[in-house]
Design a protein around this motif. Structure first.
Motif, PDB file in Angstrom:
ATOM      1  N   ALA A 190       0.775  -1.250  -0.145  1.00 46.58           N
ATOM      2  CA  ALA A 190       0.002   0.177  -0.067  1.00 46.58           C
ATOM      3  C   ALA A 190       0.874   1.232  -0.116  1.00 46.58           C
ATOM      4  O   ALA A 190       0.575   2.046  -0.557  1.00 46.58           O
ATOM      5  CB  ALA A 190      -0.989  -0.001   1.288  1.00 46.58           C
ATOM      6  N   GLY A 191       1.775   1.101   0.664  1.00 45.98           N
ATOM      7  CA  GLY A 191       2.587   2.221   0.776  1.00 45.98           C
ATOM      8  C   GLY A 191       3.471   2.585  -0.470  1.00 45.98           C
ATOM      9  O   GLY A 191       3.606   3.935  -0.863  1.00 45.98           O
ATOM     10  N   PHE A 192       3.941   1.523  -1.124  1.00 44.76           N
ATOM     11  CA  PHE A 192       4.580   1.689  -2.312  1.00 44.76           C
ATOM     12  C   PHE A 192       3.673   2.223  -3.487  1.00 44.76           C
ATOM     13  O   PHE A 192       4.014   3.093  -4.185  1.00 44.76           O
ATOM     14  CB  PHE A 192       5.245   0.161  -2.902  1.00 44.76           C
ATOM     15  N   GLU A 193       2.289   1.587  -3.389  1.00 44.16           N
ATOM     16  CA  GLU A 193       1.474   2.181  -4.377  1.00 44.16           C
ATOM     17  C   GLU A 193       1.280   3.724  -4.171  1.00 44.16           C
ATOM     18  O   GLU A 193       1.125   4.663  -5.056  1.00 44.16           O
ATOM     19  CB  GLU A 193       0.083   1.451  -4.100  1.00 44.16           C
ATOM     20  N   LYS A 194       1.101   4.134  -2.883  1.00 46.18           N
ATOM     21  CA  LYS A 194       0.773   5.412  -2.680  1.00 46.18           C
ATOM     22  C   LYS A 194       1.879   6.389  -3.069  1.00 46.18           C
ATOM     23  O   LYS A 194       1.706   7.404  -3.617  1.00 46.18           O
ATOM     24  CB  LYS A 194       0.404   5.649  -1.211  1.00 46.18           C
ATOM     25  N   ASP A 195       3.151   5.941  -2.757  1.00 43.43           N
ATOM     26  CA  ASP A 195       4.438   6.892  -3.220  1.00 43.43           C
ATOM     27  C   ASP A 195       4.541   6.881  -4.701  1.00 43.43           C
ATOM     28  O   ASP A 195       4.663   7.855  -5.430  1.00 43.43           O
ATOM     29  CB  ASP A 195       5.428   6.106  -2.605  1.00 43.43           C
ATOM     30  N   ARG A 196       4.113   5.803  -5.300  1.00 45.74           N
ATOM     31  CA  ARG A 196       4.259   5.686  -6.981  1.00 45.74           C
ATOM     32  C   ARG A 196       3.365   6.686  -7.454  1.00 45.74           C
ATOM     33  O   ARG A 196       3.438   7.652  -8.266  1.00 45.74           O
ATOM     34  CB  ARG A 196       4.218   4.182  -7.472  1.00 45.74           C
ATOM     35  N   ASP A 197       2.028   6.658  -6.925  1.00 44.98           N
ATOM     36  CA  ASP A 197       0.868   7.700  -7.530  1.00 44.98           C
ATOM     37  C   ASP A 197       1.313   9.192  -7.226  1.00 44.98           C
ATOM     38  O   ASP A 197       1.053   9.979  -7.895  1.00 44.98           O
ATOM     39  CB  ASP A 197      -0.570   7.446  -7.032  1.00 44.98           C
ATOM     40  N   ARG A 198       1.939   9.375  -5.830  1.00 41.61           N
ATOM     41  CA  ARG A 198       2.228  10.779  -5.394  1.00 41.61           C
ATOM     42  C   ARG A 198       3.320  11.096  -6.417  1.00 41.61           C
ATOM     43  O   ARG A 198       3.435  12.510  -6.679  1.00 41.61           O
ATOM     44  CB  ARG A 198       2.326  10.542  -3.986  1.00 41.61           C
ATOM     45  N   ASP A 199       4.241  10.195  -6.487  1.00 39.47           N
ATOM     46  CA  ASP A 199       5.528  10.687  -7.323  1.00 39.47           C
ATOM     47  C   ASP A 199       5.064  11.213  -8.735  1.00 39.47           C
ATOM     48  O   ASP A 199       5.750  11.909  -9.498  1.00 39.47           O
ATOM     49  CB  ASP A 199       6.433   9.497  -7.412  1.00 39.47           C
ATOM     50  N   ARG A 200       4.039  10.216  -9.369  1.00 40.02           N
ATOM     51  CA  ARG A 200       3.878  10.600 -10.585  1.00 40.02           C
ATOM     52  C   ARG A 200       3.027  11.835 -10.876  1.00 40.02           C
ATOM     53  O   ARG A 200       3.448  12.707 -11.665  1.00 40.02           O
ATOM     54  CB  ARG A 200       2.954   9.326 -11.122  1.00 40.02           C
ATOM     55  N   THR A 201       2.173  12.201  -9.914  1.00 40.83           N
ATOM     56  CA  THR A 201       1.535  13.486  -9.734  1.00 40.83           C
ATOM     57  C   THR A 201       2.384  14.727  -9.752  1.00 40.83           C
ATOM     58  O   THR A 201       2.612  15.500 -10.545  1.00 40.83           O
ATOM     59  CB  THR A 201       0.432  13.488  -8.636  1.00 40.83           C
ATOM     60  N   LEU A 202       3.375  14.584  -8.864  1.00 42.95           N
ATOM     61  CA  LEU A 202       4.382  15.471  -8.585  1.00 42.95           C
ATOM     62  C   LEU A 202       5.317  15.867  -9.784  1.00 42.95           C
ATOM     63  O   LEU A 202       5.830  17.013 -10.421  1.00 42.95           O
ATOM     64  CB  LEU A 202       5.325  15.358  -7.318  1.00 42.95           C
ATOM     65  N   LYS A 203       5.916  14.531 -10.512  1.00 46.36           N
ATOM     66  CA  LYS A 203       6.468  14.568 -11.512  1.00 46.36           C
ATOM     67  C   LYS A 203       5.826  15.397 -12.646  1.00 46.36           C
ATOM     68  O   LYS A 203       6.437  16.172 -13.440  1.00 46.36           O
ATOM     69  CB  LYS A 203       7.094  13.335 -11.971  1.00 46.36           C
ATOM     70  N   ASP A 204       4.749  15.184 -12.904  1.00 42.87           N
ATOM     71  CA  ASP A 204       3.817  15.536 -13.948  1.00 42.87           C
ATOM     72  C   ASP A 204       3.674  17.280 -13.826  1.00 42.87           C
ATOM     73  O   ASP A 204       3.644  17.898 -14.734  1.00 42.87           O
ATOM     74  CB  ASP A 204       2.303  15.116 -14.031  1.00 42.87           C
ATOM     75  N   LEU A 205       3.816  17.686 -12.601  1.00 40.21           N
ATOM     76  CA  LEU A 205       3.891  19.168 -12.426  1.00 40.21           C
ATOM     77  C   LEU A 205       5.350  19.641 -12.720  1.00 40.21           C
ATOM     78  O   LEU A 205       5.543  20.913 -12.302  1.00 40.21           O
ATOM     79  CB  LEU A 205       3.328  19.453 -10.896  1.00 40.21           C
ATOM     80  N   GLY A 206       6.224  18.999 -12.952  1.00 44.27           N
ATOM     81  CA  GLY A 206       7.587  19.646 -13.308  1.00 44.27           C
ATOM     82  C   GLY A 206       8.669  19.270 -12.064  1.00 44.27           C
ATOM     83  O   GLY A 206       9.718  19.830 -12.057  1.00 44.27           O
ATOM     84  N   PHE A 207       8.196  18.604 -10.889  1.00 42.38           N
ATOM     85  CA  PHE A 207       9.283  18.443  -9.832  1.00 42.38           C
ATOM     86  C   PHE A 207      10.072  17.187  -9.982  1.00 42.38           C
ATOM     87  O   PHE A 207       9.812  16.041 -10.885  1.00 42.38           O
ATOM     88  CB  PHE A 207       8.516  18.406  -8.511  1.00 42.38           C
ATOM     89  N   LYS A 208      11.044  17.492  -9.372  1.00 40.20           N
ATOM     90  CA  LYS A 208      12.204  16.209  -9.538  1.00 40.20           C
ATOM     91  C   LYS A 208      12.053  15.610  -7.979  1.00 40.20           C
ATOM     92  O   LYS A 208      11.964  16.252  -7.038  1.00 40.20           O
ATOM     93  CB  LYS A 208      13.632  16.769  -9.921  1.00 40.20           C
ATOM     94  N   ILE A 209      12.140  14.138  -7.811  1.00 42.62           N
ATOM     95  CA  ILE A 209      11.885  13.614  -6.509  1.00 42.62           C
ATOM     96  C   ILE A 209      13.089  12.703  -6.135  1.00 42.62           C
ATOM     97  O   ILE A 209      13.365  11.824  -7.242  1.00 42.62           O
ATOM     98  CB  ILE A 209      10.590  13.069  -6.570  1.00 42.62           C
ATOM     99  N   LEU A 210      13.632  12.751  -5.319  1.00 46.54           N
ATOM    100  CA  LEU A 210      14.516  11.933  -4.628  1.00 46.54           C
ATOM    101  C   LEU A 210      14.195  11.091  -3.303  1.00 46.54           C
ATOM    102  O   LEU A 210      13.818  11.902  -2.574  1.00 46.54           O
ATOM    103  CB  LEU A 210      15.982  12.658  -4.312  1.00 46.54           C
ATOM    104  N   ARG A 211      14.472   9.872  -3.353  1.00 44.61           N
ATOM    105  CA  ARG A 211      13.732   9.013  -2.105  1.00 44.61           C
ATOM    106  C   ARG A 211      15.050   8.388  -1.519  1.00 44.61           C
ATOM    107  O   ARG A 211      15.791   7.830  -2.597  1.00 44.61           O
ATOM    108  CB  ARG A 211      12.790   8.214  -2.632  1.00 44.61           C
ATOM    109  N   PHE A 212      15.132   8.601  -0.365  1.00 47.87           N
ATOM    110  CA  PHE A 212      15.980   7.787   0.671  1.00 47.87           C
ATOM    111  C   PHE A 212      15.713   6.943   1.743  1.00 47.87           C
ATOM    112  O   PHE A 212      14.443   7.554   2.175  1.00 47.87           O
ATOM    113  CB  PHE A 212      17.272   8.770   1.117  1.00 47.87           C
ATOM    114  N   GLU A 213      16.094   6.141   1.894  1.00 49.83           N
ATOM    115  CA  GLU A 213      15.615   5.203   3.297  1.00 49.83           C
ATOM    116  C   GLU A 213      16.224   6.034   4.476  1.00 49.83           C
ATOM    117  O   GLU A 213      17.303   6.542   4.289  1.00 49.83           O
ATOM    118  CB  GLU A 213      16.076   3.783   3.066  1.00 49.83           C
TER     119      GLU A 213
END
Length: 123
Positions: free
Chosen positions: A73-96
Motif C-alpha cells: 500500500a505504501g509503495f502504491e501511494k508513493d508511486r501515485d504521489r510521485d507521478r503527480t508531482l513529476k507531472d507538475l515538473g518536480f524532481k523527486i529523490l527518495r532515500f531510506e
C-alpha cells in the motif's frame, strides 16, 4: 495555488515539530543554505501532499522513507504521489531513513548531483 495551501498549515506545523530522527539529521545538513547555497524548506506542501524537504530553486523534492513506505500500500501511494508531482515538473529523490544514518555524505552528494549549475539565488 499549489504551494502551502492553508488547510494543510497545521499538519505542516505538526510535522515540523515532530521530525523523525532521520529528518532531523538531514535538516541539520540542509538548513541555512548549507548545501551549495540552496534554500530548502521542510514539510512543505505541494497540492495535497506534504513533502519532507523542498528546494524551490531546483524544483527538487526529497523524501525520506521509513518502514511504512515498504508495504504494498505504501509503495502504491508513493508511486501515485510521485507521478503527480513529476507531472507538475518536480524532481523527486527518495532515500531510506537508514541511508541518512549510515551514509549522510552519500545522501548529500546524491542531492548535490541533482542541482543545476551555477547555484541559483533565491530570496
Amino acid at each position: 495555488m499549489i504551494h502551502n495551501r492553508k488547510y494543510l498549515k497545521q499538519i505542516r506545523k505538526d510535522l515540523r515539530n515532530n521530525l523523525t530522527s532521520a529528518e532531523a539529521i538531514l535538516w541539520k545538513a540542509l538548513q541555512r543554505r548549507q548545501l551549495e547555497g540552496r534554500k530548502f524548506r521542510r514539510q512543505h506542501s505541494i497540492k495535497n501532499f506534504v513533502v519532507d524537504f523542498y528546494c524551490p530553486s531546483e524544483k527538487l523534492i526529497i523524501e525520506l522513507d521509513g518502514a511504512h513506505h515498504f508495504t504494498s500500500a505504501g509503495f502504491e501511494k508513493d508511486r501515485d504521489r510521485d507521478r503527480t508531482l513529476k507531472d507538475l515538473g518536480f524532481k523527486i529523490l527518495r532515500f531510506e531513513n537508514q541511508d541518512v544514518f549510515d551514509s549522510l555524505e552519500n545522501v548529500l552528494e546524491s542531492i548535490r548531483s541533482n542541482f543545476g549549475f551555477p547555484p541559483c539565488k533565491e530570496g
